[in-house]
Design a protein around this motif. Structure first.
Motif, PDB file in Angstrom:
ATOM      1  N   MET A   1       0.809  -1.202   0.000  1.00  0.00           N
ATOM      2  CA  MET A   1       0.000   0.000   0.000  1.00  0.00           C
ATOM      3  C   MET A   1       0.847   1.258   0.000  1.00  0.00           C
ATOM      4  O   MET A   1       0.489   2.234  -0.627  1.00  0.00           O
ATOM      5  CB  MET A   1      -0.885   0.014   1.230  1.00  0.00           C
ATOM      6  N   THR A   2       1.920   1.257   0.753  1.00  0.00           N
ATOM      7  CA  THR A   2       2.726   2.469   0.845  1.00  0.00           C
ATOM      8  C   THR A   2       3.864   2.482  -0.163  1.00  0.00           C
ATOM      9  O   THR A   2       4.633   3.424  -0.188  1.00  0.00           O
ATOM     10  CB  THR A   2       3.302   2.622   2.267  1.00  0.00           C
ATOM     11  N   ASN A   3       3.959   1.442  -0.991  1.00  0.00           N
ATOM     12  CA  ASN A   3       4.991   1.379  -2.008  1.00  0.00           C
ATOM     13  C   ASN A   3       4.741   2.449  -3.069  1.00  0.00           C
ATOM     14  O   ASN A   3       3.691   2.478  -3.690  1.00  0.00           O
ATOM     15  CB  ASN A   3       4.990  -0.014  -2.644  1.00  0.00           C
ATOM     16  N   LYS A   4       5.700   3.324  -3.278  1.00  0.00           N
ATOM     17  CA  LYS A   4       5.506   4.448  -4.187  1.00  0.00           C
ATOM     18  C   LYS A   4       5.499   4.027  -5.656  1.00  0.00           C
ATOM     19  O   LYS A   4       5.160   4.817  -6.515  1.00  0.00           O
ATOM     20  CB  LYS A   4       6.587   5.493  -3.956  1.00  0.00           C
ATOM     21  N   THR A   5       5.897   2.803  -5.954  1.00  0.00           N
ATOM     22  CA  THR A   5       5.940   2.379  -7.350  1.00  0.00           C
ATOM     23  C   THR A   5       4.579   1.918  -7.854  1.00  0.00           C
ATOM     24  O   THR A   5       4.410   1.722  -9.049  1.00  0.00           O
ATOM     25  CB  THR A   5       6.965   1.247  -7.549  1.00  0.00           C
ATOM     26  N   LYS A   6       3.604   1.752  -6.975  1.00  0.00           N
ATOM     27  CA  LYS A   6       2.258   1.387  -7.419  1.00  0.00           C
ATOM     28  C   LYS A   6       1.588   2.620  -8.025  1.00  0.00           C
ATOM     29  O   LYS A   6       1.583   3.689  -7.410  1.00  0.00           O
ATOM     30  CB  LYS A   6       1.419   0.870  -6.253  1.00  0.00           C
ATOM     31  N   ILE A   8      -1.112   4.368  -8.122  1.00  0.00           N
ATOM     32  CA  ILE A   8      -2.407   4.803  -7.602  1.00  0.00           C
ATOM     33  C   ILE A   8      -2.242   6.196  -7.011  1.00  0.00           C
ATOM     34  O   ILE A   8      -1.151   6.590  -6.596  1.00  0.00           O
ATOM     35  CB  ILE A   8      -2.994   3.825  -6.560  1.00  0.00           C
ATOM     36  N   SER A   9      -3.314   6.926  -6.976  1.00  0.00           N
ATOM     37  CA  SER A   9      -3.244   8.307  -6.485  1.00  0.00           C
ATOM     38  C   SER A   9      -3.090   8.334  -4.965  1.00  0.00           C
ATOM     39  O   SER A   9      -3.317   7.341  -4.279  1.00  0.00           O
ATOM     40  CB  SER A   9      -4.511   9.065  -6.882  1.00  0.00           C
ATOM     41  N   LEU A  10      -2.706   9.472  -4.477  1.00  0.00           N
ATOM     42  CA  LEU A  10      -2.547   9.656  -3.038  1.00  0.00           C
ATOM     43  C   LEU A  10      -3.874   9.420  -2.324  1.00  0.00           C
ATOM     44  O   LEU A  10      -3.914   8.786  -1.276  1.00  0.00           O
ATOM     45  CB  LEU A  10      -2.019  11.058  -2.738  1.00  0.00           C
ATOM     46  N   PHE A  11      -4.957   9.919  -2.910  1.00  0.00           N
ATOM     47  CA  PHE A  11      -6.274   9.736  -2.304  1.00  0.00           C
ATOM     48  C   PHE A  11      -6.622   8.252  -2.180  1.00  0.00           C
ATOM     49  O   PHE A  11      -7.091   7.811  -1.140  1.00  0.00           O
ATOM     50  CB  PHE A  11      -7.339  10.463  -3.131  1.00  0.00           C
ATOM     51  N   GLU A  12      -6.378   7.480  -3.235  1.00  0.00           N
ATOM     52  CA  GLU A  12      -6.659   6.042  -3.192  1.00  0.00           C
ATOM     53  C   GLU A  12      -5.786   5.340  -2.163  1.00  0.00           C
ATOM     54  O   GLU A  12      -6.240   4.451  -1.439  1.00  0.00           O
ATOM     55  CB  GLU A  12      -6.437   5.411  -4.573  1.00  0.00           C
ATOM     56  N   ARG A  13      -4.527   5.755  -2.079  1.00  0.00           N
ATOM     57  CA  ARG A  13      -3.596   5.166  -1.103  1.00  0.00           C
ATOM     58  C   ARG A  13      -4.073   5.442   0.327  1.00  0.00           C
ATOM     59  O   ARG A  13      -4.077   4.566   1.187  1.00  0.00           O
ATOM     60  CB  ARG A  13      -2.215   5.763  -1.334  1.00  0.00           C
ATOM     61  N   LEU A  14      -4.524   6.677   0.572  1.00  0.00           N
ATOM     62  CA  LEU A  14      -5.022   7.032   1.901  1.00  0.00           C
ATOM     63  C   LEU A  14      -6.301   6.263   2.241  1.00  0.00           C
ATOM     64  O   LEU A  14      -6.506   5.862   3.389  1.00  0.00           O
ATOM     65  CB  LEU A  14      -5.259   8.533   2.004  1.00  0.00           C
TER      66      LEU A  14
END
Length: 47
Positions: A1-6, A8-14
């Motif tokens: 989830m916190t991997n920056k290489t995925k 997905i947007s910041l909103f989706e990650r949060l």
């Protein structure tokens, strides 16, 4: 989830992190950790 290489947007990650946190809280609601997290929440809201 916190991997920056995925990709997905910041909103989706949060949102994903929020779901995991809610799941953990619901799972441990009746244990001692709930009281400690509640105190932490109160302390964070004061700051």
């Amino acid at each position: 989830m916190t991997n920056k290489t995925k990709p997905i947007s910041l909103f989706e990650r949060l949102e994903l992190l929020n779901q995991v946190c809610r799941g953990w809280m619901n799972n441990y609601r009746l244990t001692n950790i709930y009281a400690k997290v509640k105190k932490l929440d109160e302390w964070l809201r004061i700051k």
